[in-house]
Design a protein around this motif. Structure first.
Motif, PDB file in Angstrom:
ATOM      1  N   ARG A  11      18.319  83.424  16.022  1.00  0.00           N
ATOM      2  CA  ARG A  11      17.568  82.792  17.116  1.00  0.00           C
ATOM      3  C   ARG A  11      18.287  81.533  17.596  1.00  0.00           C
ATOM      4  NH1 ARG A  11      11.672  81.933  15.110  1.00  0.00           N
ATOM      5  NH2 ARG A  11      11.876  80.277  16.648  1.00  0.00           N
ATOM      6  N   THR A  14      21.345  82.529  19.595  1.00  0.00           N
ATOM      7  CA  THR A  14      20.955  83.085  20.888  1.00  0.00           C
ATOM      8  C   THR A  14      20.551  81.978  21.854  1.00  0.00           C
ATOM      9  OG1 THR A  14      20.212  85.123  19.815  1.00  0.00           O
ATOM     10  CG2 THR A  14      19.397  84.709  22.041  1.00  0.00           C
ATOM     11  N   VAL A  79      12.784  83.790  23.102  1.00  0.00           N
ATOM     12  CA  VAL A  79      13.468  83.742  21.806  1.00  0.00           C
ATOM     13  C   VAL A  79      12.795  82.718  20.889  1.00  0.00           C
ATOM     14  CG1 VAL A  79      15.631  83.084  20.661  1.00  0.00           C
ATOM     15  CG2 VAL A  79      15.690  84.584  22.656  1.00  0.00           C
ATOM     16  N   LYS A  82       8.542  84.193  20.812  1.00  0.00           N
ATOM     17  CA  LYS A  82       8.260  85.616  20.554  1.00  0.00           C
ATOM     18  C   LYS A  82       6.809  85.991  20.867  1.00  0.00           C
ATOM     19  CE  LYS A  82      12.219  86.885  18.714  1.00  0.00           C
ATOM     20  NZ  LYS A  82      13.136  87.681  19.443  1.00  0.00           N
TER      21      LYS A  82
END
Length: 148
Positions: A11, A14, A79, A82
């Motif tokens: 995460r 990203t 991200v 969620k």
């Protein structure tokens, strides 16, 4: 435990990549988007007239930049949290603010030719991912409050 740690790392990576993409949009703004106001607002703009512009091209330039920033910002929010309902809420907010800001921007161009300061800040909300900076702390706070 190890899987949770890997998930956090993924995460984080990203989000880092998405933030770097936001920086890339900013770094290449003059090559990617039509916006004669880029150089106008870098100079002493309070005394001078607005630059000449093509309204349709300006709309496309501002709109494409807004939606690219929106896509990256919504991806970051997804991200981080969620949560599909939060995702849809965020998209709705971005659509609402786009309609409001783009209408305000062109109205200011058309009717308020003396108010460059207000035009500057309206444009800034269209071209910068400022809503991301507002939404992430607000959603984090809301999530924290709702867990109590």
């Amino acid at each position: 435990m190890e899987e949770r740690k890997n998930n956090r790392i993924n995460r984080g990576l990203t989000v880092t990549v998405l933030v770097l993409m936001l920086f890339a949009v900013r770094a290449f703004e003059d090559k990617l988007f039509y916006d004669p106001f880029l150089s106008y607002f870098k100079n002493d703009y309070l005394g001078g007239p607005f630059p000449k512009y093509d309204g349709f091209s300006l709309f496309l330039g501002l709109g494409s930049r807004y939606w690219i920033n929106t896509f990256l910002s919504v991806a970051i929010i997804y991200v981080l949290f969620k949560d599909r309902s939060l995702l849809y809420f965020t998209i709705g907010l971005y659509v609402f603010f786009f309609v409001l800001l783009i209408a305000a921007f062109f109205a200011l161009l058309h009717f308020e030719s003396k108010n460059a300061f207000l035009l500057f800040y309206t444009r800034r909300f269209l071209i910068q991912p400022l809503f991301l900076l507002l939404f992430v702390p607000a959603f984090y706070y809301q999530r924290r409050i709702s867990k109590k």
